[in-house]
Scaffold this motif. Structure first.
Motif, PDB file in Angstrom:
ATOM      1  N   ASP A 180      -7.741  -1.812  16.708  1.00 31.55           N
ATOM      2  CA  ASP A 180      -8.025  -1.268  15.379  1.00 31.55           C
ATOM      3  C   ASP A 180      -7.317   0.086  15.219  1.00 31.55           C
ATOM      4  N   ARG A 181      -7.246   0.595  14.003  1.00 35.32           N
ATOM      5  CA  ARG A 181      -6.766   1.957  13.766  1.00 35.32           C
ATOM      6  C   ARG A 181      -7.945   2.803  13.288  1.00 35.32           C
ATOM      7  N   PRO A 182      -7.909   4.133  13.524  1.00 36.79           N
ATOM      8  CA  PRO A 182      -8.973   4.975  12.963  1.00 36.79           C
ATOM      9  C   PRO A 182      -8.920   4.974  11.434  1.00 36.79           C
TER      10      PRO A 182
ATOM     11  N   PHE B 106       1.458  -1.144   6.804  1.00 31.24           N
ATOM     12  CA  PHE B 106       0.583  -1.987   7.635  1.00 31.24           C
ATOM     13  C   PHE B 106       0.403  -1.444   9.038  1.00 31.24           C
ATOM     14  N   GLY B 107       1.259  -0.525   9.450  1.00 28.57           N
ATOM     15  CA  GLY B 107       1.063   0.133  10.745  1.00 28.57           C
ATOM     16  C   GLY B 107      -0.193   0.981  10.785  1.00 28.57           C
ATOM     17  N   HIS B 108      -0.738   1.343   9.601  1.00 29.80           N
ATOM     18  CA  HIS B 108      -1.942   2.186   9.559  1.00 29.80           C
ATOM     19  C   HIS B 108      -3.180   1.404   9.154  1.00 29.80           C
TER      20      HIS B 108
ATOM     21  N   TYR C 184      -6.249  -9.175   6.969  1.00 31.34           N
ATOM     22  CA  TYR C 184      -5.198  -8.673   6.063  1.00 31.34           C
ATOM     23  C   TYR C 184      -4.042  -8.090   6.883  1.00 31.34           C
ATOM     24  N   TRP C 185      -4.391  -7.324   7.931  1.00 30.62           N
ATOM     25  CA  TRP C 185      -3.342  -6.797   8.819  1.00 30.62           C
ATOM     26  C   TRP C 185      -2.589  -7.949   9.494  1.00 30.62           C
ATOM     27  N   ARG C 186      -3.360  -8.979   9.962  1.00 35.49           N
ATOM     28  CA  ARG C 186      -2.721 -10.135  10.648  1.00 35.49           C
ATOM     29  C   ARG C 186      -1.687 -10.799   9.746  1.00 35.49           C
TER      30      ARG C 186
ATOM     31  N   HIS D 182       0.077  -9.398   7.408  1.00 35.67           N
ATOM     32  CA  HIS D 182       1.265  -8.538   7.384  1.00 35.67           C
ATOM     33  C   HIS D 182       2.085  -8.732   8.652  1.00 35.67           C
ATOM     34  N   ARG D 183       1.401  -8.705   9.773  1.00 32.83           N
ATOM     35  CA  ARG D 183       2.077  -8.760  11.077  1.00 32.83           C
ATOM     36  C   ARG D 183       2.866 -10.075  11.196  1.00 32.83           C
ATOM     37  N   LYS D 184       2.216 -11.183  10.767  1.00 39.08           N
ATOM     38  CA  LYS D 184       2.862 -12.494  10.859  1.00 39.08           C
ATOM     39  C   LYS D 184       4.106 -12.539   9.950  1.00 39.08           C
TER      40      LYS D 184
ATOM     41  N   PHE E  89       9.931   1.735   7.067  1.00 42.11           N
ATOM     42  CA  PHE E  89      10.925   2.718   7.506  1.00 42.11           C
ATOM     43  C   PHE E  89      10.799   2.742   9.032  1.00 42.11           C
ATOM     44  N   ALA E  90      11.612   3.495   9.723  1.00 46.61           N
ATOM     45  CA  ALA E  90      11.437   3.503  11.180  1.00 46.61           C
ATOM     46  C   ALA E  90      11.911   4.799  11.811  1.00 46.61           C
ATOM     47  N   TYR E  91      11.625   4.916  13.106  1.00 48.66           N
ATOM     48  CA  TYR E  91      11.861   6.168  13.826  1.00 48.66           C
ATOM     49  C   TYR E  91      13.143   6.095  14.654  1.00 48.66           C
TER      50      TYR E  91
ATOM     51  N   ALA F  66       2.215   7.784  20.887  1.00 52.39           N
ATOM     52  CA  ALA F  66       2.239   6.476  20.217  1.00 52.39           C
ATOM     53  C   ALA F  66       1.536   6.579  18.853  1.00 52.39           C
ATOM     54  N   VAL F  67       0.768   5.564  18.477  1.00 55.04           N
ATOM     55  CA  VAL F  67      -0.030   5.611  17.252  1.00 55.04           C
ATOM     56  C   VAL F  67      -1.469   5.363  17.710  1.00 55.04           C
ATOM     57  N   PRO F  68      -2.462   6.148  17.216  1.00 56.55           N
ATOM     58  CA  PRO F  68      -3.811   5.991  17.752  1.00 56.55           C
ATOM     59  C   PRO F  68      -4.386   4.587  17.540  1.00 56.55           C
ATOM     60  N   HIS F  69      -5.062   4.082  18.568  1.00 52.50           N
ATOM     61  CA  HIS F  69      -5.816   2.834  18.451  1.00 52.50           C
ATOM     62  C   HIS F  69      -7.291   3.201  18.250  1.00 52.50           C
ATOM     63  N   HIS F  70      -8.127   2.187  17.978  1.00 57.49           N
ATOM     64  CA  HIS F  70      -9.543   2.439  17.694  1.00 57.49           C
ATOM     65  C   HIS F  70     -10.329   1.265  18.243  1.00 57.49           C
TER      66      HIS F  70
ATOM     67  N   PHE G  16       7.344   1.715  22.890  1.00 58.83           N
ATOM     68  CA  PHE G  16       7.106   1.033  21.613  1.00 58.83           C
ATOM     69  C   PHE G  16       5.634   0.687  21.391  1.00 58.83           C
ATOM     70  N   GLY G  17       4.754   1.354  22.121  1.00 54.15           N
ATOM     71  CA  GLY G  17       3.332   1.150  21.873  1.00 54.15           C
ATOM     72  C   GLY G  17       2.777  -0.025  22.650  1.00 54.15           C
ATOM     73  N   TYR G  18       1.553  -0.432  22.278  1.00 55.25           N
ATOM     74  CA  TYR G  18       0.759  -1.242  23.202  1.00 55.25           C
ATOM     75  C   TYR G  18       0.019  -2.418  22.551  1.00 55.25           C
ATOM     76  N   GLY G  19      -0.181  -3.445  23.381  1.00 53.31           N
ATOM     77  CA  GLY G  19      -1.054  -4.570  23.030  1.00 53.31           C
ATOM     78  C   GLY G  19      -0.659  -5.227  21.720  1.00 53.31           C
ATOM     79  N   ARG G  20      -1.665  -5.592  20.944  1.00 57.61           N
ATOM     80  CA  ARG G  20      -1.407  -6.345  19.709  1.00 57.61           C
ATOM     81  C   ARG G  20      -0.757  -5.492  18.626  1.00 57.61           C
ATOM     82  N   ARG G  21      -0.774  -4.145  18.807  1.00 56.49           N
ATOM     83  CA  ARG G  21      -0.147  -3.285  17.806  1.00 56.49           C
ATOM     84  C   ARG G  21       1.250  -2.860  18.242  1.00 56.49           C
ATOM     85  N   GLN G  22       1.740  -3.401  19.347  1.00 57.85           N
ATOM     86  CA  GLN G  22       3.061  -2.969  19.817  1.00 57.85           C
ATOM     87  C   GLN G  22       4.109  -3.158  18.716  1.00 57.85           C
ATOM     88  N   CYS G  23       5.071  -2.250  18.700  1.00 58.26           N
ATOM     89  CA  CYS G  23       6.068  -2.238  17.623  1.00 58.26           C
ATOM     90  C   CYS G  23       6.740  -3.607  17.444  1.00 58.26           C
ATOM     91  N   PRO G  24       6.566  -4.241  16.280  1.00 58.42           N
ATOM     92  CA  PRO G  24       7.202  -5.544  16.068  1.00 58.42           C
ATOM     93  C   PRO G  24       8.694  -5.414  15.723  1.00 58.42           C
TER      94      PRO G  24
HETATM   95  C1  HEM Z   1      13.438   3.460  18.524  1.00 56.85           C
HETATM   96  C2  HEM Z   1      12.819   3.001  17.481  1.00 56.85           C
HETATM   97  C3  HEM Z   1      11.346   2.722  17.384  1.00 56.85           C
HETATM   98  C4  HEM Z   1      10.308   3.181  18.150  1.00 56.85           C
HETATM   99  C5  HEM Z   1      10.366   4.128  19.346  1.00 56.85           C
HETATM  100  C6  HEM Z   1       9.092   2.592  17.622  1.00 56.85           C
HETATM  101  C7  HEM Z   1       7.833   2.807  18.139  1.00 56.85           C
HETATM  102  C8  HEM Z   1       6.658   2.308  17.607  1.00 56.85           C
HETATM  103  C9  HEM Z   1       5.338   2.599  18.107  1.00 56.85           C
HETATM  104  C10 HEM Z   1       5.011   3.491  19.311  1.00 56.85           C
HETATM  105  C11 HEM Z   1       4.450   1.938  17.321  1.00 56.85           C
HETATM  106  C12 HEM Z   1       2.907   1.955  17.454  1.00 56.85           C
HETATM  107  C13 HEM Z   1       2.448   0.897  18.434  1.00 56.85           C
HETATM  108  C14 HEM Z   1       0.979   1.013  18.776  1.00 56.85           C
HETATM  109  O1  HEM Z   1       0.141   1.194  17.881  1.00 56.85           O
HETATM  110  O2  HEM Z   1       0.637   0.913  19.961  1.00 56.85           O
HETATM  111  C15 HEM Z   1       5.205   1.224  16.316  1.00 56.85           C
HETATM  112  C16 HEM Z   1       4.654   0.430  15.338  1.00 56.85           C
HETATM  113  C17 HEM Z   1       5.388  -0.215  14.381  1.00 56.85           C
HETATM  114  N1  HEM Z   1       6.765  -0.259  14.267  1.00 56.85           N
HETATM  115 FE1  HEM Z   1       8.099   0.680  15.460  1.00 56.85          FE
HETATM  116  N2  HEM Z   1       9.406   1.773  16.571  1.00 56.85           N
HETATM  117  C18 HEM Z   1      10.779   1.834  16.384  1.00 56.85           C
HETATM  118  C19 HEM Z   1      11.514   1.163  15.433  1.00 56.85           C
HETATM  119  C20 HEM Z   1      10.990   0.307  14.506  1.00 56.85           C
HETATM  120  C21 HEM Z   1      11.777  -0.442  13.536  1.00 56.85           C
HETATM  121  C22 HEM Z   1      13.299  -0.425  13.433  1.00 56.85           C
HETATM  122  C23 HEM Z   1      10.881  -1.131  12.768  1.00 56.85           C
HETATM  123  C24 HEM Z   1      11.156  -2.073  11.616  1.00 56.85           C
HETATM  124  C25 HEM Z   1      12.195  -2.809  11.487  1.00 56.85           C
HETATM  125  C26 HEM Z   1       9.535  -0.813  13.244  1.00 56.85           C
HETATM  126  C27 HEM Z   1       8.375  -1.323  12.721  1.00 56.85           C
HETATM  127  C28 HEM Z   1       7.102  -1.023  13.186  1.00 56.85           C
HETATM  128  C29 HEM Z   1       5.868  -1.507  12.554  1.00 56.85           C
HETATM  129  C30 HEM Z   1       5.784  -2.418  11.325  1.00 56.85           C
HETATM  130  C31 HEM Z   1       4.797  -1.004  13.300  1.00 56.85           C
HETATM  131  C32 HEM Z   1       3.298  -1.209  13.044  1.00 56.85           C
HETATM  132  C33 HEM Z   1       2.749  -2.346  13.880  1.00 56.85           C
HETATM  133  C34 HEM Z   1       1.246  -2.564  13.728  1.00 56.85           C
HETATM  134  O3  HEM Z   1       0.501  -1.615  13.492  1.00 56.85           O
HETATM  135  O4  HEM Z   1       0.826  -3.711  13.883  1.00 56.85           O
HETATM  136  N3  HEM Z   1       9.651   0.052  14.302  1.00 56.85           N
HETATM  137  N4  HEM Z   1       6.558   1.464  16.513  1.00 56.85           N
END
Ligand code: HEM
Length: 528
Positions: free
Chosen positions: A112-114, A129-131, A137-139, A141-143, A311-313, A377-381, A444-452
């Motif tokens: 979960d997220r806080p 949907f990352g928040h 509803y989140w599922r 988005h993720r799918k 958007f992304a990092y 990373a991003v906080p889990h809950h 790239f984060g962890y478990g079911r919330r790992q960055c897709p």
């Molecule tokens: C070097 C680049 C990137 C890094 C380091 C990164 C890292 C992360 C991390 C740490 C999370 C949180 C995971 C967690 O909650 O445990 C995350 C979530 C997410 N990232 Fe990335 N990310 C990157 C690039 C991208 C790109 C390019 C996209 C889209 C094309 C993207 C889409 C997402 C989305 C949609 C989530 C939310 C997932 C969820 O909450 O279910 N990320 N990312």
């Protein structure tokens, strides 16, 4: 007939006693202590230490949160730390073990997220949907997101990744003058243009620049309000109703400005896409492919698609790898020898070369290890009570993985001599030795919330680093007196972290072959 009072005693009291027995005797809450951590004052907990400290939030320089949490771990001699503020529980995980155990193996509890009262409630980021909370509803988005960005679909992005790299190299050549290169803008445009093309089919340079600037503004809300508890309102949601003119309500004024750009980011490119669909000029992309699948009156699904266009990092990883390469010319030289041998000097490296370039792969891994774009990373809950290593973690706890430190632990002195040195060699397989755990597991984060978006992000970063090294030497910038300018290794704070401003030069490796190599990707067929 029994009176009300005797009924009370015969039924209600035993039930109440049974409830108390269950609560006190069977509940884990009373069998196990909370993880160690600063005790603070009754009721307000560590409010004074943690909130007021981080409430300077936003722009003042202070010790980064990951360092503060790491010091707490050392002080209490535990890799799991509990911080309580006004009844809000936060648990910090300072080791790979704790992260694996809780966020990976028990991800059914910790995905979960806080509530994000500041970020979602006031800064207008609830649509992302990352928040979102962990729910159906989140599922959905993720799918929807995963279907388009999954690893086996990556080849569809290659044409416009190649086009973007060609533009990046060209602008690095053109923006090199007076002893330095303007590289940050071109790198931001490279990363931004690929994401904009993939999600909305946006391709013109004017639009790309406009939206990259918009992302830079909008992202400030996430940078400063994304870490749990940076603003008091995260603990005291009632503060949401304080008017912005009220003394001390600066958070409301900040939130207003951040909401505006977050909302523009959600709506503007979407409107642009809608206009091009109506004009019949839209390009195939995440949004068009998904919109084609939904029925015209399915408004809910349309919102889901809109919320996924992310958007992304990515640029943080590119900037921090460039900084490390600048400080390590020997690493550049070795990667270039490998590139010259495998690819040659007459063309640019391409995705098909990747498996034959192990040292370059190691450079990318080391770039992800040395500094994490999201150090916490991003906080889990948590959605259930849990017990870990004899400690009780109550339902509703915000769980923060100290990713920066988790990686540092994995690269400790015993396994990795000199862990703070940028040394890709550690990721090269040697006879009879195990490779260290891949940073891909943690950055790239962890478990079911790992960055897709991970596979897409890594592919995009790989192409940039490969083509930059094939084309340029990254050198120190030179001032007017011809002296080299030192580039400090220092990073910004906040949820998303990148190197602080630094200067350098991108010097072409070979003037003669540049014209032929740059044409490698310029005649690639791209729909735009
Ligand atoms: C070097 C680049 C990137 C890094 C380091 C990164 C890292 C992360 C991390 C740490 C999370 C949180 C995971 C967690 O909650 O445990 C995350 C979530 C997410 N990232 Fe990335 N990310 C990157 C690039 C991208 C790109 C390019 C996209 C889209 C094309 C993207 C889409 C997402 C989305 C949609 C989530 C939310 C997932 C969820 O909450 O279910 N990320 N990312």
């Amino acid at each position: 007939m029994p009176s009300f009072t005797s009924l009370h005693f015969t039924l209600v009291v035993p039930i109440f006693l049974f409830y108390l027995y269950h609560r006190f005797v069977h509940s884990q809450r009373f069998k196990f202590p909370l993880p160690p951590g600063p005790k603070g004052l009754p009721i307000i907990g560590t409010l004074l230490d943690s909130v007021l400290y981080s409430n300077s939030s936003s722009t003042e320089a202070h010790e980064p949160d990951w360092k503060k949490y790491l010091d707490l771990g050392k002080k209490f001699n535990s890799d799991v730390i509990h911080i309580s503020v006004l009844g809000d529980h936060m648990v910090i995980l300072n080791s790979a073990n704790a992260v694996n155990e809780l966020l990976e193996k028990r991800s059914g509890i910790y995905s979960d997220r806080p509530a994000y009262h500041m970020l979602n409630g006031l800064c207008g980021w609830d649509w992302n949907f990352g928040h979102m909370r962990y729910c159906d509803y989140w599922r959905l988005h993720r799918k929807t997101f995963h279907q388009y960005f999954q690893p086996r679909s990556l080849a569809k992005f290659h044409p416009f990744q190649r086009k973007a790299i060609s533009e990046l190299l060209d602008s690095l050549v053109k923006s090199s003058k007076d002893g330095e290169t303007e590289f940050k803008g071109p790198l931001q445009r490279y990363a931004g243009s690929i994401i904009l093309r993939a999600t909305y089919g946006i391709t013109t340079q004017e639009d790309q620049e406009h939206y990259v600037n918009l992302v830079n503004r909008a992202i400030l809300g996430i940078v400063y309000a994304g870490n749990h508890g940076n603003f008091l309102v995260d603990y005291l949601p009632l503060l949401k109703w304080v008017p912005s003119w009220f003394p001390g309500a600066e958070f409301k004024r900040k939130a207003k400005a951040w909401t505006q750009s977050a909302t523009e980011l959600r709506d503007e490119p979407w409107e642009k896409l809608r206009t091009s669909i109506a004009a019949g000029t839209a390009l195939d992309c995440f949004a068009t492919e998904n919109l084609e699948k939904v029925k015209e009156d399915d408004k809910e699904m349309e919102v889901v698609i809109k919320n996924c266009t992310s958007f992304a990092y990515l640029v943080s990883l590119l900037l921090s790898t460039v900084l490390s390469l600048l400080h390590n010319p020997d690493v550049q030289a070795r990667a270039q020898r490998e590139l010259d041998t495998v690819v040659g000097a007459s063309r640019l490296p391409d995705f098909g070369d990747r498996e034959n370039l192990p040292y370059l792969e190691a450079v990318l891994n080391e770039g992800m290890r040395i500094h994490q774009s999201l150090p916490l990373a991003v906080p889990h809950h948590s959605i259930e009570d849990d017990v870990y290593e004899g400690y009780f973690i109550p339902k509703g706890t915000t769980v923060v993985a100290n990713s920066w430190w988790v990686l540092a632990i994995l690269h400790d002195e015993r396994a990795y001599p000199d862990p703070f040195k940028f040394n890709p060699e550690r990721f090269i397989k040697k006879e009879g030795e195990e490779l260290p755990p891949s940073p891909l597991l943690y950055a790239f984060g962890y478990g079911r919330r790992q960055c897709p978006g991970r596979p897409f992000a890594v592919d995009t970063a790989w192409l940039a680093i490969a083509c930059i090294l094939a084309t340029f030497n990254i050198k120190k910038a030179i001032d007017r007196d011809g002296k080299e300018i030192e580039a400090e290794i220092a990073y910004t704070e906040g949820m998303i972290s990148h190197p602080k401003e630094f200067k350098c030069r991108f010097v072409r490796r070979s003037g003669e072959t540049w014209e032929s190599t740059k044409s490698t990707f310029q005649h690639v067929e791209v729909e735009d």
